[in-house]
Write a protein that holds these residues in place. Structure first.
Motif, PDB file in Angstrom:
ATOM      1  N   ASN A 393     -51.494  38.229  59.187  1.00 56.99           N
ATOM      2  CA  ASN A 393     -52.587  38.752  58.390  1.00 56.99           C
ATOM      3  C   ASN A 393     -53.452  37.602  57.868  1.00 56.99           C
ATOM      4  N   THR A 394     -54.673  37.915  57.478  1.00 53.97           N
ATOM      5  CA  THR A 394     -55.596  36.927  56.910  1.00 53.97           C
ATOM      6  C   THR A 394     -55.558  37.006  55.389  1.00 53.97           C
ATOM      7  N   VAL A 395     -55.492  35.850  54.728  1.00 51.69           N
ATOM      8  CA  VAL A 395     -55.502  35.799  53.271  1.00 51.69           C
ATOM      9  C   VAL A 395     -56.640  34.900  52.814  1.00 51.69           C
ATOM     10  N   VAL A 396     -57.048  35.059  51.569  1.00 44.72           N
ATOM     11  CA  VAL A 396     -58.164  34.280  51.032  1.00 44.72           C
ATOM     12  C   VAL A 396     -57.756  33.640  49.714  1.00 44.72           C
ATOM     13  N   VAL A 397     -58.211  32.399  49.504  1.00 43.87           N
ATOM     14  CA  VAL A 397     -57.964  31.674  48.256  1.00 43.87           C
ATOM     15  C   VAL A 397     -59.299  31.173  47.736  1.00 43.87           C
ATOM     16  N   LYS A 398     -59.594  31.495  46.492  1.00 44.16           N
ATOM     17  CA  LYS A 398     -60.806  31.002  45.839  1.00 44.16           C
ATOM     18  C   LYS A 398     -60.445  29.835  44.935  1.00 44.16           C
ATOM     19  N   ALA A 399     -61.200  28.757  45.054  1.00 40.23           N
ATOM     20  CA  ALA A 399     -60.896  27.544  44.304  1.00 40.23           C
ATOM     21  C   ALA A 399     -61.276  27.697  42.835  1.00 40.23           C
ATOM     22  N   ASP A 400     -60.722  26.810  42.034  1.00 44.15           N
ATOM     23  CA  ASP A 400     -61.079  26.727  40.622  1.00 44.15           C
ATOM     24  C   ASP A 400     -62.584  26.468  40.523  1.00 44.15           C
ATOM     25  N   THR A 401     -63.289  27.342  39.841  1.00 43.55           N
ATOM     26  CA  THR A 401     -64.757  27.226  39.770  1.00 43.55           C
ATOM     27  C   THR A 401     -65.216  25.986  39.005  1.00 43.55           C
ATOM     28  N   LYS A 402     -64.283  25.287  38.301  1.00 45.18           N
ATOM     29  CA  LYS A 402     -64.660  24.081  37.581  1.00 45.18           C
ATOM     30  C   LYS A 402     -64.883  22.913  38.532  1.00 45.18           C
ATOM     31  N   GLN A 403     -64.321  22.984  39.721  1.00 43.49           N
ATOM     32  CA  GLN A 403     -64.500  21.920  40.694  1.00 43.49           C
ATOM     33  C   GLN A 403     -65.865  22.040  41.346  1.00 43.49           C
ATOM     34  N   HIS A 404     -66.525  20.896  41.550  1.00 42.62           N
ATOM     35  CA  HIS A 404     -67.879  20.887  42.096  1.00 42.62           C
ATOM     36  C   HIS A 404     -67.947  20.355  43.526  1.00 42.62           C
ATOM     37  N   LEU A 405     -67.099  19.401  43.856  1.00 48.90           N
ATOM     38  CA  LEU A 405     -67.188  18.673  45.124  1.00 48.90           C
ATOM     39  C   LEU A 405     -66.035  19.063  46.037  1.00 48.90           C
ATOM     40  N   PHE A 406     -66.384  19.467  47.250  1.00 49.35           N
ATOM     41  CA  PHE A 406     -65.380  19.847  48.245  1.00 49.35           C
ATOM     42  C   PHE A 406     -65.718  19.161  49.569  1.00 49.35           C
ATOM     43  N   VAL A 407     -64.743  18.449  50.133  1.00 49.92           N
ATOM     44  CA  VAL A 407     -64.883  17.884  51.468  1.00 49.92           C
ATOM     45  C   VAL A 407     -64.286  18.883  52.445  1.00 49.92           C
ATOM     46  N   VAL A 408     -65.104  19.391  53.348  1.00 49.24           N
ATOM     47  CA  VAL A 408     -64.686  20.485  54.217  1.00 49.24           C
ATOM     48  C   VAL A 408     -63.642  20.037  55.229  1.00 49.24           C
ATOM     49  N   HIS A 409     -63.822  18.850  55.844  1.00 43.21           N
ATOM     50  CA  HIS A 409     -62.850  18.321  56.803  1.00 43.21           C
ATOM     51  C   HIS A 409     -62.553  16.872  56.454  1.00 43.21           C
ATOM     52  N   ASN A 410     -61.300  16.495  56.540  1.00 38.90           N
ATOM     53  CA  ASN A 410     -60.889  15.143  56.197  1.00 38.90           C
ATOM     54  C   ASN A 410     -59.555  14.865  56.899  1.00 38.90           C
ATOM     55  N   PRO A 411     -59.460  13.846  57.759  1.00 35.62           N
ATOM     56  CA  PRO A 411     -60.396  12.769  58.083  1.00 35.62           C
ATOM     57  C   PRO A 411     -61.636  13.263  58.845  1.00 35.62           C
ATOM     58  N   VAL A 412     -62.636  12.349  58.932  1.00 33.52           N
ATOM     59  CA  VAL A 412     -63.887  12.677  59.599  1.00 33.52           C
ATOM     60  C   VAL A 412     -64.200  11.588  60.623  1.00 33.52           C
ATOM     61  N   GLN A 413     -65.199  11.882  61.461  1.00 34.67           N
ATOM     62  CA  GLN A 413     -65.616  10.893  62.450  1.00 34.67           C
ATOM     63  C   GLN A 413     -67.086  10.539  62.249  1.00 34.67           C
ATOM     64  N   SER A 414     -67.995  11.267  62.909  1.00 38.41           N
ATOM     65  CA  SER A 414     -69.409  10.893  62.810  1.00 38.41           C
ATOM     66  C   SER A 414     -70.146  11.605  61.681  1.00 38.41           C
ATOM     67  N   ILE A 415     -69.620  12.784  61.261  1.00 35.90           N
ATOM     68  CA  ILE A 415     -70.277  13.586  60.226  1.00 35.90           C
ATOM     69  C   ILE A 415     -69.278  13.881  59.113  1.00 35.90           C
ATOM     70  N   LEU A 416     -69.711  13.707  57.875  1.00 38.45           N
ATOM     71  CA  LEU A 416     -68.904  14.044  56.712  1.00 38.45           C
ATOM     72  C   LEU A 416     -69.411  15.379  56.148  1.00 38.45           C
ATOM     73  N   PRO A 417     -68.691  16.500  56.392  1.00 41.54           N
ATOM     74  CA  PRO A 417     -69.152  17.803  55.896  1.00 41.54           C
ATOM     75  C   PRO A 417     -68.695  18.026  54.451  1.00 41.54           C
ATOM     76  N   VAL A 418     -69.642  18.361  53.611  1.00 37.33           N
ATOM     77  CA  VAL A 418     -69.381  18.491  52.166  1.00 37.33           C
ATOM     78  C   VAL A 418     -69.979  19.792  51.665  1.00 37.33           C
ATOM     79  N   GLN A 419     -69.270  20.444  50.748  1.00 36.53           N
ATOM     80  CA  GLN A 419     -69.833  21.595  50.044  1.00 36.53           C
ATOM     81  C   GLN A 419     -69.822  21.298  48.556  1.00 36.53           C
TER      82      GLN A 419
END
Length: 480
Positions: A393-419
């Motif tokens: 089954n698919t589940v969902v987790v919502k992060a603490d809304t107090k956090q502002h910076l999220f790195v989408v993938h880590n480690p990275v290569q040519s592009i650093l994706p950030v939300q």
């Protein structure tokens, strides 16, 4: 006869001439194939049959676990179209709008994405006992907009499904007019015993007044989807049934907008059923179709290699905590954690958890994902030793809304994706291990998905820092 074969269900090669009513096709393992047949005589060639599909299992000694049955035969009325000032309104027959006869392609593509091997048949083949439902872990029965005049399920079909479900079978069935046809007491075709006691639904009324639906916490992870209003090239689902669940069953999908009634019912007991009151193939987004199908597979048949696979997740101090259990395992090799930021497009996280392998008792597992996103969707891919697999089954987790910076993938290569989500204007800075700033940019307030180019930087460890003038956050980034 002429047999046509395709790898995608849309483009077919030249037909193969067969002078018999059987033909054996040998294909590669874990591959979906599509077929249709025409009849040929001195007068020419007939129209082809509807498209049927089959997916080969991973092992040549294994059998298909699912059977897809196409019971959608209805031809919609001709289209009234204005042909200009001279001809005026003219009724035209656009066959692709009346019935494409290839809707099994959409079911097969989605089911293939869930890792299930399957056979395919027209409903007439089931009626004629050319193929038996028995022996299949589950049946996916397509009804589209089949209705009263064409019979959604006639007495023979209902009897075969009843016997199959009585024997512990599992059924996914979808159609816009099934309740109107057999679940409505005033219908000439009413079969309330099957509708109420086997599909576990109550018919409320016709026409939900919307083309949108939403999931629940136990199915489709509260996500939303849309089925065709005639503009997506499938067909206009103009009068989807409104349904509710009988005692002991549960609502899995609801209509969004319109009447807001139930759109799908589920039941897990002596048999299992997922009954959708709108056509599955009419879901407009292929990714959403696959997600709904994989949720249905997980609900109906937590298949080998791991049965009873149940996943849950929650946020923790070290990251998102994933916990799952299996009821039994047989030759299970591993569990792979997949993740998505939209609930539809999943990618592997790289986390692989070895399975116990063989077990007849409940086994518990846990993994922690340190990469926290604002919203994270997870599912497990249970892989057998022979390469076959199925999804949880698919589940969902919502992060603490107090956090502002999220790195989408880590480690990275040519592009650093950030939300980033911030109520104030902010800046981002990137520092190398020596503390030297190698990137800085200012941004307006809001939620943004950013792609920072880092291909020119040396490989190593960096620190990405968020600053809105009041709050500072930083995340360590590894550039490979």
């Amino acid at each position: 006869y002429r047999v046509y074969i395709s790898n995608n269900g849309k483009g077919f090669g030249d037909g193969l001439t067969v002078n018999d009513t059987t033909y054996t096709f040998t294909g590669a393992a874990n591959t979906t194939y599509y077929f249709k047949i025409s009849a040929v005589n001195a007068g020419g060639e007939s129209f082809t049959t509807s498209v049927v599909a089959a997916r080969t299992p991973a092992s040549p000694t294994s059998n298909a676990s699912y059977l897809i049955v196409d019971g959608f035969d209805r031809l919609s009325p001709m289209v009234l179209r204005n042909e200009g000032s001279i001809l005026g309104n003219v009724r035209r027959m656009f066959l692709e709008r009346m019935n494409r006869y290839d809707y099994m392609v959409d079911h097969a593509a989605a089911l293939s994405n869930c890792g299930a091997a399957f056979d395919g048949a027209q409903n007439e083949a089931v009626i004629a006992d050319m193929i038996s439902l028995n022996g299949y872990a589950a049946v996916d029965w397509i009804l589209g907009e089949e209705s009263t005049a064409d019979r959604t399920l006639d007495a023979t079909e209902a009897a075969k499904l009843t016997a199959y479900l009585d024997a512990g079978g599992n059924l996914l069935i979808s159609g816009a007019e099934l309740g109107w046809d057999i679940g409505r007491a005033a219908s000439a075709n009413a079969n309330l015993n099957f509708y109420n006691n086997y599909l576990k639904a109550n018919y409320i009324d016709d026409d939900a007044g919307t083309y949108n639906f939403t999931g629940t916490s136990q199915f489709f992870a509260n996500q939303s989807g849309t089925f065709d209003n005639g503009s997506a090239g499938i067909f206009d689902v103009d009068f989807p049934d409104r349904i509710s669940a009988v005692t002991g069953a549960e609502l899995l999908l609801n209509y969004s907008g319109g009447t807001g009634d139930g759109a799908a019912v589920g039941f897990r007991g002596n048999h299992r059923v997922v009954y959708m009151a709108f056509p599955f193939e009419a879901i407009t987004d292929p990714a959403i179709r696959s997600t709904v199908m994989c949720n249905a597979v997980s609900y109906l048949t937590p298949l080998l290699p791991a049965t009873g696979l149940s996943l849950k997740a929650q946020s923790g101090k070290a990251g998102n905590i994933l916990q799952w259990t299996t009821l039994t395992e047989l030759n299970t090799q591993r569990f792979e954690v997949e993740k998505s930021d939209d609930g539809f497009n999943f990618k592997t996280t790289g986390m692989r958890v070895p399975a116990k392998g063989n077990s007849t008792t409940v086994t518990a597992y846990e993994a922690i994902d340190p990469q926290v996103w604002p919203i994270s969707y997870y599912r497990l891919k249970a892989v057998d030793k022979d390469g076959s697999y199925n999804y949880s089954n698919t589940v969902v987790v919502k992060a603490d809304t107090k956090q502002h910076l999220f790195v989408v993938h880590n480690p990275v290569q040519s592009i650093l994706p950030v939300q980033v989500q911030s109520a104030k204007p902010y800046s981002l800075q990137l520092y190398n291990i020596a503390g030297i700033q190698v990137y800085q940019q200012k941004f307006d307030a809001g939620t943004q998905r950013l792609q920072i180019a880092v291909q020119h930087l040396p490989k190593g460890v960096y620190v990405l820092r968020f600053n809105d003038g009041q709050v500072q956050e930083q995340v360590k980034v590894i550039l490979q």
